[in-house]
Design an enzyme around this catalytic site. Structure first.
Site, PDB file in Angstrom:
ATOM      1  N   PRO A  24       0.833  -1.207   0.000  1.00 42.31           N
ATOM      2  CA  PRO A  24       0.000   0.000   0.000  1.00 42.31           C
ATOM      3  C   PRO A  24       0.869   1.259   0.000  1.00 42.31           C
ATOM      4  O   PRO A  24       0.582   2.209  -0.718  1.00 42.31           O
ATOM      5  CB  PRO A  24      -0.794  -0.101   1.300  1.00 42.31           C
ATOM      6  CG  PRO A  24      -0.624  -1.493   1.794  1.00 42.31           C
ATOM      7  CD  PRO A  24       0.597  -2.057   1.176  1.00 42.31           C
TER       8      PRO A  24
ATOM      9  N   PRO B 155      53.720  -3.516  17.175  1.00 45.56           N
ATOM     10  CA  PRO B 155      54.558  -3.401  18.364  1.00 45.56           C
ATOM     11  C   PRO B 155      54.691  -4.697  19.180  1.00 45.56           C
ATOM     12  O   PRO B 155      55.386  -4.683  20.194  1.00 45.56           O
ATOM     13  CB  PRO B 155      53.868  -2.315  19.180  1.00 45.56           C
ATOM     14  CG  PRO B 155      52.476  -2.259  18.673  1.00 45.56           C
ATOM     15  CD  PRO B 155      52.456  -2.784  17.282  1.00 45.56           C
TER      16      PRO B 155
ATOM     17  N   ASP C  14      63.560 -10.263  13.191  1.00 45.45           N
ATOM     18  CA  ASP C  14      64.559  -9.812  14.159  1.00 45.45           C
ATOM     19  C   ASP C  14      63.959  -9.774  15.549  1.00 45.45           C
ATOM     20  O   ASP C  14      62.826 -10.198  15.755  1.00 45.45           O
ATOM     21  CB  ASP C  14      65.190  -8.489  13.730  1.00 45.45           C
ATOM     22  CG  ASP C  14      64.151  -7.470  13.344  1.00 45.45           C
ATOM     23  OD1 ASP C  14      63.220  -7.271  14.137  1.00 45.45           O
ATOM     24  OD2 ASP C  14      64.259  -6.898  12.242  1.00 45.45           O
TER      25      ASP C  14
ATOM     26  N   LYS D 218      68.599  -7.783  15.353  1.00 46.75           N
ATOM     27  CA  LYS D 218      69.427  -6.595  15.540  1.00 46.75           C
ATOM     28  C   LYS D 218      69.264  -6.121  16.962  1.00 46.75           C
ATOM     29  O   LYS D 218      68.151  -6.020  17.455  1.00 46.75           O
ATOM     30  CB  LYS D 218      68.927  -5.474  14.631  1.00 46.75           C
ATOM     31  CG  LYS D 218      69.436  -5.545  13.249  1.00 46.75           C
ATOM     32  CD  LYS D 218      68.950  -4.312  12.552  1.00 46.75           C
ATOM     33  CE  LYS D 218      68.599  -4.603  11.125  1.00 46.75           C
ATOM     34  NZ  LYS D 218      67.646  -3.655  10.610  1.00 46.75           N
TER      35      LYS D 218
ATOM     36  N   GLY E 123      59.551  -5.258  13.206  1.00 45.64           N
ATOM     37  CA  GLY E 123      58.745  -4.698  14.288  1.00 45.64           C
ATOM     38  C   GLY E 123      58.119  -3.380  13.858  1.00 45.64           C
ATOM     39  O   GLY E 123      58.702  -2.640  13.058  1.00 45.64           O
ATOM     40  N   GLY E 124      56.933  -3.098  14.363  1.00 50.38           N
ATOM     41  CA  GLY E 124      56.291  -1.811  14.098  1.00 50.38           C
ATOM     42  C   GLY E 124      55.986  -1.630  12.627  1.00 50.38           C
ATOM     43  O   GLY E 124      55.454  -2.526  11.971  1.00 50.38           O
ATOM     44  N   ASP E 125      56.356  -0.480  12.106  1.00 50.58           N
ATOM     45  CA  ASP E 125      56.144  -0.173  10.694  1.00 50.58           C
ATOM     46  C   ASP E 125      57.490  -0.249   9.979  1.00 50.58           C
ATOM     47  O   ASP E 125      58.489   0.248  10.499  1.00 50.58           O
ATOM     48  CB  ASP E 125      55.562   1.241  10.575  1.00 50.58           C
ATOM     49  CG  ASP E 125      55.293   1.602   9.125  1.00 50.58           C
ATOM     50  OD1 ASP E 125      54.177   1.318   8.660  1.00 50.58           O
ATOM     51  OD2 ASP E 125      56.199   2.141   8.458  1.00 50.58           O
TER      52      ASP E 125
ATOM     53  N   MET F 107      64.484   4.022  20.219  1.00 48.79           N
ATOM     54  CA  MET F 107      65.872   3.606  20.475  1.00 48.79           C
ATOM     55  C   MET F 107      66.588   4.634  21.356  1.00 48.79           C
ATOM     56  O   MET F 107      67.772   4.898  21.159  1.00 48.79           O
ATOM     57  CB  MET F 107      66.644   3.440  19.149  1.00 48.79           C
ATOM     58  CG  MET F 107      66.060   2.363  18.270  1.00 48.79           C
ATOM     59  SD  MET F 107      66.858   2.247  16.646  1.00 48.79           S
ATOM     60  CE  MET F 107      65.982   3.494  15.723  1.00 48.79           C
TER      61      MET F 107
ATOM     62  N   ALA G 204      55.702  -2.204  24.876  1.00 43.79           N
ATOM     63  CA  ALA G 204      54.346  -1.691  24.711  1.00 43.79           C
ATOM     64  C   ALA G 204      53.433  -2.690  24.018  1.00 43.79           C
ATOM     65  O   ALA G 204      53.871  -3.423  23.126  1.00 43.79           O
ATOM     66  CB  ALA G 204      54.403  -0.401  23.889  1.00 43.79           C
TER      67      ALA G 204
HETATM   68  N1  SAH Z   1      59.968   0.089  12.896  1.00 44.39           N
HETATM   69  C1  SAH Z   1      59.766   0.117  14.320  1.00 44.39           C
HETATM   70  C2  SAH Z   1      60.862   0.813  15.057  1.00 44.39           C
HETATM   71  C3  SAH Z   1      62.187   0.159  14.947  1.00 44.39           C
HETATM   72  S1  SAH Z   1      63.400   0.960  15.898  1.00 44.39           S
HETATM   73  C4  SAH Z   1      58.417   0.762  14.633  1.00 44.39           C
HETATM   74  O1  SAH Z   1      57.766   1.311  13.733  1.00 44.39           O
HETATM   75  O2  SAH Z   1      57.993   0.703  15.778  1.00 44.39           O
HETATM   76  C5  SAH Z   1      63.357   0.042  17.386  1.00 44.39           C
HETATM   77  C6  SAH Z   1      62.772   0.857  18.511  1.00 44.39           C
HETATM   78  O3  SAH Z   1      61.359   0.855  18.448  1.00 44.39           O
HETATM   79  C7  SAH Z   1      63.069   0.322  19.887  1.00 44.39           C
HETATM   80  O4  SAH Z   1      64.344   0.718  20.322  1.00 44.39           O
HETATM   81  C8  SAH Z   1      61.985   0.973  20.701  1.00 44.39           C
HETATM   82  O5  SAH Z   1      62.294   2.307  20.976  1.00 44.39           O
HETATM   83  C9  SAH Z   1      60.836   0.964  19.748  1.00 44.39           C
HETATM   84  N2  SAH Z   1      59.946  -0.185  19.978  1.00 44.39           N
HETATM   85  C10 SAH Z   1      59.637  -1.182  19.138  1.00 44.39           C
HETATM   86  N3  SAH Z   1      58.748  -2.022  19.683  1.00 44.39           N
HETATM   87  C11 SAH Z   1      58.458  -1.520  20.891  1.00 44.39           C
HETATM   88  C12 SAH Z   1      57.591  -1.921  21.934  1.00 44.39           C
HETATM   89  N4  SAH Z   1      56.816  -3.003  21.849  1.00 44.39           N
HETATM   90  N5  SAH Z   1      57.540  -1.160  23.051  1.00 44.39           N
HETATM   91  C13 SAH Z   1      58.292  -0.048  23.169  1.00 44.39           C
HETATM   92  N6  SAH Z   1      59.126   0.371  22.213  1.00 44.39           N
HETATM   93  C14 SAH Z   1      59.217  -0.355  21.082  1.00 44.39           C
END
Ligand code: SAH
Length: 498
Positions: free
Chosen positions: A74, A256, A279, A301, A332-334, A419, A448
């Site tokens: 409707p 991280p 690493d 490293k 690690g990280g980016d 670092m 972290a």
């Molecule tokens: N490419 C990475 C950094 C590499 S240099 C990134 O984007 O995070 C390595 C440094 O990253 C370490 O000496 C520390 O300062 C930092 N880091 C990496 N992982 C970490 C974590 N889980 N907690 C605290 N610091 C971290």
């Protein structure tokens, strides 16, 4: 999955688990409640009964399948009305009656009145027309599945109408698992099918060719949006009669340390890799998720002692890829933030090896969120700078870390030091000397985002002493600036802060 599991899934073998269906050859043991099929509805007359929200959803689905759609109700909602006005939908205003189903292929009853839906069902049943009443399997000849859409690839899921939320839940998992580029891959495959047929007339050879393609880097190239490069690689392979290249390098940020913070892309590549170079920043919990059969190479490293010099890592990546491996370089990280990612791929580019870079959550972002310290905040900091506290390995002990200190003393700016633990005393001293307040708060965040995360709150004046007395170990980073004051209020993880 062990070899045994694989054997059990082979066609013709008795099934191990009750309730699992073997579609490989022998007839299924349990009867199917529903027969799965895909229906071609292009230009087919279909009817929707109802004009509200649910009808609208079904209309969109049927329209995308190209059905010739009529709605009977409707009143209809504004969106349906717009479709009618655009000439994409026919509307028969009024209540449902038997005449509406004449000539229809398929009918969906989507009203909020069960009696109407049941009447539609009864009418269609006696006319032999496929019918579905939304959320009412008892009055449906067919049910609609949950869909993972990677057109032309479509995955349809059903729990037999019992608990639709289960199918939706599984669908969400598949959505995460199946790259969005699968549709592009399927399209590319059909585009090249005629050429493959011409060059490889033998079906077995053709199958082998496609299997090689799927095992190699081409699908990932497509998923990363490099469809043209993938097409020419496939064309080259077909014209030359050589199997397509297999080796490639994936430079992947693993975040991280907390596996929940991996990207879908990272996880998928981790599960396909032949070799993984990692690493010490890549956490064990993350290495757990790498394909079991993958070879693992530690190239770790630490600030001062490199397990493998950078140049050797670069060359190893090239060699492994040239040997036909899918190489995962996990960082690690980016990979592009203090990660030497740029150096590693420069060599790959020079050697013309296919590669891809996958971003990861950088530790500054991970530490900031998991410590409850926003890196920017309207009241405290309008900008953030990431710096490295590491001196180049080639420098002698006499060489000091030289940053542009004068640029880092704005009280409205957050400075994150990667670092920086070893040089923290010197960094604090320089910042104070160049004009940053000695009582500027500093957070030291160790490991972290992992279960072992530790946050120590200090200030520039006492930073070195506080790091020493808390026995901070790498990896850790420093967040310097007034945003650190927010930690007390926003620390949602409530780990032992000191
Ligand atoms: N490419 C990475 C950094 C590499 S240099 C990134 O984007 O995070 C390595 C440094 O990253 C370490 O000496 C520390 O300062 C930092 N880091 C990496 N992982 C970490 C974590 N889980 N907690 C605290 N610091 C971290």
């Amino acid at each position: 999955m062990s070899k045994n599991d694989l054997d059990q899934n082979r066609p013709g073998k008795p099934r191990a688990a009750a309730g699992m269906r073997d579609n490989g050859g022998s007839p299924p043991e349990m009867p199917m409640d529903y027969f799965p099929l895909f229906l071609n509805l292009k230009q087919q007359p279909c009817l929707l009964v109802g004009g509200g929200e649910i009808a609208l959803r079904k209309m969109r689905l049927l329209a995308s399948a190209g059905a010739d759609l009529t709605v009977v109700a409707p009143q209809i909602c504004d969106e349906l009305l717009a479709e009618v006005r655009a000439g994409r939908l026919n509307w028969r205003p009024g209540e449902f009656s038997l005449s509406h189903i004449v000539g229809m292929r398929l009918v969906i009853a989507a009203t909020d009145q069960p009696a109407v839906n049941q009447a539609v069902f009864a009418a269609c049943e006696s006319a032999g027309i496929l019918v579905n009443a939304v959320d009412d399997p008892a009055h449906s000849r067919f049910i609609t599945p949950a869909i993972v859409d990677r057109a032309p690839l479509t995955i349809a899921l059903s729990t037999g109408g019992g608990v639709p939320v289960l199918a939706r839940h599984l669908r969400a998992q598949l959505e995460a698992l199946i790259p969005h580029g699968w549709g592009d891959l399927a399209r590319l495959g059909s585009e090249l099918r005629p050429l493959a047929k011409e060059k490889l007339p033998d079906p077995a050879a053709r199958r082998e060719f496609w299997e090689n393609v799927l095992a190699g880097p081409i699908p990932d190239q497509v998923f990363a949006g490099q469809v043209n490069a993938a097409r020419s690689a496939l064309e080259d392979a077909l014209h030359s009669g050589q199997p397509p290249v297999r080796g490639a390098v994936y430079l992947v940020g693993s975040g991280p340390g907390n596996p929940d913070l991996l990207t879908f892309r990272a996880l998928r590549l981790m599960q396909q890799a032949d070799v993984v170079l990692y690493d010490n920043l890549v956490s064990p919990a993350i290495m757990e998720l790498v394909r079991r059969d993958a070879e693992r190479v530690y190239v770790g490293k630490k600030a001062s002692n490199h397990a493998l010099p950078q140049e050797e890592i670069n060359q190893l990546l090239v060699r492994l890829a040239q040997a036909g491996n899918k190489v995962l370089r996990l960082k690690g990280g980016d990979p592009f933030i203090f990660g030497r990612g740029g150096e590693e791929i420069a060599e790959l580019a020079a050697a013309q090896i296919p590669f891809e870079v996958v971003p990861g959550i950088t530790s500054a972002a991970g530490a900031s969120c998991y410590a409850g310290i926003p890196l920017t905040h309207r009241d405290y900091a309008q900008s953030v700078t990431f710096v490295t506290g590491h001196r180049r390995a080639t420098e002698s002990e006499a060489d000091k870390l030289e940053l542009d200190w004068a640029r880092l003393v704005n009280p409205q700016e957050t400075v994150v030091v990667y670092m920086g633990v070893a040089q923290a005393g010197y960094i604090a001293e320089q910042l104070i000397q160049h004009g940053r307040e000695a009582n500027t708060p500093v957070a030291i965040i160790e490991r972290a985002t992992t279960p072992q995360q530790r946050v120590v709150i200090s200030q520039l004046a006492t930073l070195a002493a506080d790091i020493h007395s808390a026995a901070i170990k790498p990896p850790a980073l420093l967040i310097i600036g007034h945003v650190v004051e927010l930690h007390g209020q926003l620390n949602w993880r409530q780990e032992a802060a000191s």
